[in-house]
Write a protein that holds these residues in place. Sequence first.
Motif, PDB file in Angstrom:
ATOM      1  N   ALA A  58      15.457  14.322  39.648  1.00  0.00           N
ATOM      2  CA  ALA A  58      16.820  14.316  40.178  1.00  0.00           C
ATOM      3  C   ALA A  58      17.076  13.070  41.010  1.00  0.00           C
ATOM      4  CB  ALA A  58      17.058  15.574  41.012  1.00  0.00           C
ATOM      5  N   ASN A  59      16.138  12.733  41.890  1.00  0.00           N
ATOM      6  CA  ASN A  59      16.323  11.553  42.739  1.00  0.00           C
ATOM      7  C   ASN A  59      16.302  10.266  41.921  1.00  0.00           C
ATOM      8  OD1 ASN A  59      16.572  13.011  45.120  1.00  0.00           O
ATOM      9  ND2 ASN A  59      14.374  13.004  45.528  1.00  0.00           N
ATOM     10  N   LEU A  60      15.422  10.204  40.916  1.00  0.00           N
ATOM     11  CA  LEU A  60      15.372   9.014  40.065  1.00  0.00           C
ATOM     12  C   LEU A  60      16.671   8.850  39.281  1.00  0.00           C
ATOM     13  CD1 LEU A  60      11.715   9.370  38.750  1.00  0.00           C
ATOM     14  CD2 LEU A  60      12.574   7.534  40.220  1.00  0.00           C
ATOM     15  N   PHE A  61      17.170   9.949  38.751  1.00  0.00           N
ATOM     16  CA  PHE A  61      18.414   9.896  37.995  1.00  0.00           C
ATOM     17  C   PHE A  61      19.582   9.488  38.886  1.00  0.00           C
ATOM     18  CE2 PHE A  61      22.135  12.236  36.162  1.00  0.00           C
ATOM     19  CZ  PHE A  61      22.262  11.462  35.010  1.00  0.00           C
ATOM     20  N   ALA A  62      19.615  10.031  40.101  1.00  0.00           N
ATOM     21  CA  ALA A  62      20.692   9.696  41.033  1.00  0.00           C
ATOM     22  C   ALA A  62      20.661   8.222  41.430  1.00  0.00           C
ATOM     23  CB  ALA A  62      20.606  10.579  42.277  1.00  0.00           C
ATOM     24  N   ARG A  63      19.461   7.615  41.418  1.00  0.00           N
ATOM     25  CA  ARG A  63      19.338   6.190  41.777  1.00  0.00           C
ATOM     26  C   ARG A  63      19.518   5.270  40.575  1.00  0.00           C
ATOM     27  NH1 ARG A  63      14.935   8.067  45.235  1.00  0.00           N
ATOM     28  NH2 ARG A  63      13.401   7.363  43.684  1.00  0.00           N
ATOM     29  N   GLY A  64      19.833   5.862  39.407  1.00  0.00           N
ATOM     30  CA  GLY A  64      20.111   5.055  38.232  1.00  0.00           C
ATOM     31  C   GLY A  64      18.895   4.619  37.447  1.00  0.00           C
ATOM     32  N   HIS A  65      17.777   5.346  37.574  1.00  0.00           N
ATOM     33  CA  HIS A  65      16.544   4.973  36.882  1.00  0.00           C
ATOM     34  C   HIS A  65      16.346   5.722  35.571  1.00  0.00           C
ATOM     35  CE1 HIS A  65      15.395   2.478  40.190  1.00  0.00           C
ATOM     36  NE2 HIS A  65      15.311   3.488  41.051  1.00  0.00           N
ATOM     37  N   ALA A  83      10.922  13.596  28.427  1.00  0.00           N
ATOM     38  CA  ALA A  83      11.863  14.726  28.392  1.00  0.00           C
ATOM     39  C   ALA A  83      11.055  16.011  28.349  1.00  0.00           C
ATOM     40  CB  ALA A  83      12.788  14.622  27.191  1.00  0.00           C
ATOM     41  N   GLN A  84      10.056  16.085  29.226  1.00  0.00           N
ATOM     42  CA  GLN A  84       9.197  17.274  29.262  1.00  0.00           C
ATOM     43  C   GLN A  84      10.017  18.543  29.453  1.00  0.00           C
ATOM     44  OE1 GLN A  84       5.958  17.573  28.782  1.00  0.00           O
ATOM     45  NE2 GLN A  84       5.730  19.720  29.346  1.00  0.00           N
ATOM     46  N   HIS A  85      11.061  18.437  30.266  1.00  0.00           N
ATOM     47  CA  HIS A  85      11.965  19.560  30.500  1.00  0.00           C
ATOM     48  C   HIS A  85      13.391  19.142  30.136  1.00  0.00           C
ATOM     49  CE1 HIS A  85       8.765  21.679  32.576  1.00  0.00           C
ATOM     50  NE2 HIS A  85       8.575  20.612  33.332  1.00  0.00           N
ATOM     51  N   PRO A  86      14.214  20.074  29.648  1.00  0.00           N
ATOM     52  CA  PRO A  86      15.633  19.751  29.438  1.00  0.00           C
ATOM     53  C   PRO A  86      16.285  19.314  30.743  1.00  0.00           C
ATOM     54  CG  PRO A  86      15.049  21.802  28.330  1.00  0.00           C
ATOM     55  CD  PRO A  86      13.879  21.436  29.202  1.00  0.00           C
ATOM     56  N   PRO A  87      17.436  18.659  30.708  1.00  0.00           N
ATOM     57  CA  PRO A  87      17.919  17.909  31.864  1.00  0.00           C
ATOM     58  C   PRO A  87      18.754  18.663  32.887  1.00  0.00           C
ATOM     59  CG  PRO A  87      19.350  17.513  30.002  1.00  0.00           C
ATOM     60  CD  PRO A  87      18.253  18.416  29.499  1.00  0.00           C
ATOM     61  N   LEU A  88      19.245  19.860  32.572  1.00  0.00           N
ATOM     62  CA  LEU A  88      20.293  20.440  33.404  1.00  0.00           C
ATOM     63  C   LEU A  88      19.837  20.688  34.838  1.00  0.00           C
ATOM     64  CD1 LEU A  88      23.185  21.408  33.530  1.00  0.00           C
ATOM     65  CD2 LEU A  88      22.422  23.684  32.837  1.00  0.00           C
ATOM     66  N   THR A  89      18.617  21.179  35.024  1.00  0.00           N
ATOM     67  CA  THR A  89      18.153  21.473  36.388  1.00  0.00           C
ATOM     68  C   THR A  89      18.135  20.221  37.244  1.00  0.00           C
ATOM     69  OG1 THR A  89      16.813  23.343  35.607  1.00  0.00           O
ATOM     70  CG2 THR A  89      16.262  22.410  37.757  1.00  0.00           C
ATOM     71  N   SER A  90      17.510  19.169  36.742  1.00  0.00           N
ATOM     72  CA  SER A  90      17.452  17.930  37.526  1.00  0.00           C
ATOM     73  C   SER A  90      18.826  17.280  37.657  1.00  0.00           C
ATOM     74  CB  SER A  90      16.470  16.949  36.884  1.00  0.00           C
ATOM     75  OG  SER A  90      15.145  17.439  36.997  1.00  0.00           O
ATOM     76  N   ALA A  91      19.671  17.417  36.626  1.00  0.00           N
ATOM     77  CA  ALA A  91      21.018  16.854  36.709  1.00  0.00           C
ATOM     78  C   ALA A  91      21.827  17.526  37.815  1.00  0.00           C
ATOM     79  CB  ALA A  91      21.723  16.999  35.365  1.00  0.00           C
ATOM     80  N   LEU A  92      21.689  18.851  37.941  1.00  0.00           N
ATOM     81  CA  LEU A  92      22.392  19.546  39.020  1.00  0.00           C
ATOM     82  C   LEU A  92      21.810  19.171  40.384  1.00  0.00           C
ATOM     83  CD1 LEU A  92      22.873  23.118  37.481  1.00  0.00           C
ATOM     84  CD2 LEU A  92      24.616  21.378  37.866  1.00  0.00           C
ATOM     85  N   LEU A  93      20.486  19.043  40.464  1.00  0.00           N
ATOM     86  CA  LEU A  93      19.873  18.638  41.729  1.00  0.00           C
ATOM     87  C   LEU A  93      20.257  17.212  42.106  1.00  0.00           C
ATOM     88  CD1 LEU A  93      16.285  20.138  41.327  1.00  0.00           C
ATOM     89  CD2 LEU A  93      18.049  20.889  42.927  1.00  0.00           C
ATOM     90  N   ALA A  94      20.644  16.416  41.107  1.00  0.00           N
ATOM     91  CA  ALA A  94      21.071  15.048  41.405  1.00  0.00           C
ATOM     92  C   ALA A  94      22.395  15.015  42.163  1.00  0.00           C
ATOM     93  CB  ALA A  94      21.195  14.248  40.109  1.00  0.00           C
TER      94      ALA A  94
END
Length: 506
Positions: A58-65, A83-94
């Motif tokens: 989530a933090n990496l995605f939020a920082r544009g990585h 893509a070990q896990h689908p993205p929705l959980t980390s996307a929401l945490l972002a």
Amino acid sequence: MSDVGDPARPGPARPTRRWWLLLALILAVGLGVRLWYLFAYLHPAQVIGDPLYYHQAANLFARGHGWPDPYELKINHRYVADAQHPPLTSALLALPSLVGLTTFLEHQIFECLLGTLAVFFVALTGRRAAGPVAGLVAGAIAAVYPGMWINDPLVMSETTGILACSVLLWLAYRYWERRGYLDAALLGVAAAAAALARAELLLLTLFLVTPLILLARPRAQAGGRLASWRRAVALLVTAGAACVLTIAPWAIYNLARFHQPEYLSTGLGTTLAVTTCDETYSGPALGFWDFDCVLAIPNPPTERSDRDVFYRKVAYSYLGKHERELPKVALARIGRTWGLFHPFQQIRLDTIEQRPIRVSQVGLGSLWVLMAASAAGAVVLRRRRALLLPLVALPGALTVASTMVYGTSRFRAVAEPAVVLLAAVAFTAIRGRFVPRGRHSGPRRPVIPLARPELAPSGETVAPPHPGELTVPLRAGPPGPTVGAGSGPPTTPTGLGPAADGGGPP
């Protein structure tokens, strides 16, 4: 307590202010329980395993990585697309990460808020499925039942899965009432969201969305049966297109960065590798997983899609040599998931994922009670000829998914909303047996009938009457009175089936 709306119009009436206030109180209790659990048991937390993955991603995605493997980046300081896990959980945490809330504790609190939002949709679904009282009972159970909140402060995908499935159930009942193209599209989007939370939930397109749309096919329509089927197919295509379009950005992103075709996740191979071996096909870990199984496989590729294919081939080879053991293993997996096979051993195994034993014990006892009540609730809905499919499709899809991978308590999480809703129907029916009907204030909100409402000559929508009621047929012109089986002043016919705010089957 009742909803107030137009009694001659099918569908749910508008909730009263009192209903919303009680729901707000339930949500406050639900959030309080989750925060108490967080600070009493899980703070400060050791951030390892899947929680570390979701938090760091989530933090990496939020920082544009983009979407790298957080473990590789943290330990080996190299960027490996993953893509070990689908993205929705980390996307929401972002979302909180974007405004500077990047600590693990802040993500834990955000997950508690998502869990409380799931309680809200469980209550709304209960109101649509079985009436306003059932909705509040379902919300109250979801607020305090450990199966609904034990995963929230852990920062796991189960919280996102519970929320997505709760929304999907609500939209399923909404679709049953309205049956429009927008409703079908929303149903497809919700199914896609569930799959983007947990990949195996893509099964819900087969177990829930498809049969629901076909079952809702109008029985009588201008143009005859062929026109009815054409509309059903058009609605199904709409839902499918919405599902595909929702998943498409993630799938296209994966196709552009991996060697092998990957659409939702690169995690299937690894999962099969830790669950398809001698240790999980016999002995104490029967039906569970063992990380030593994957460590025993030499020379896995570094690139994640190549690794996924590599592990899958190894697992399929093992499966081909142990076909006779599959029924035993499948039953053990189902039993572990539903707390019926070595349940107390499973509680000890769950501590690997930082679940406190005492909380798990309370959750297990609560699960057994709710499972018994949910069976009774299914019978009640069946007798009322109310829509039951969504509430059995969700546990069914989850059970099938569990047989294909492994059994564990947290896999059950996404089916907990259906268990809670069915149990709430049973408890509400019991209440109706002991609370005199005269104590109900206002008109009652009926259940959603299984039969498709037909059109009267006047154009007004009327469903078949409740068994045991005698009604005067509706004629063209002003609606006539309804003559009930008992005494009392005549009322306008609702034609929507039996009341669900406490009255049991006739």
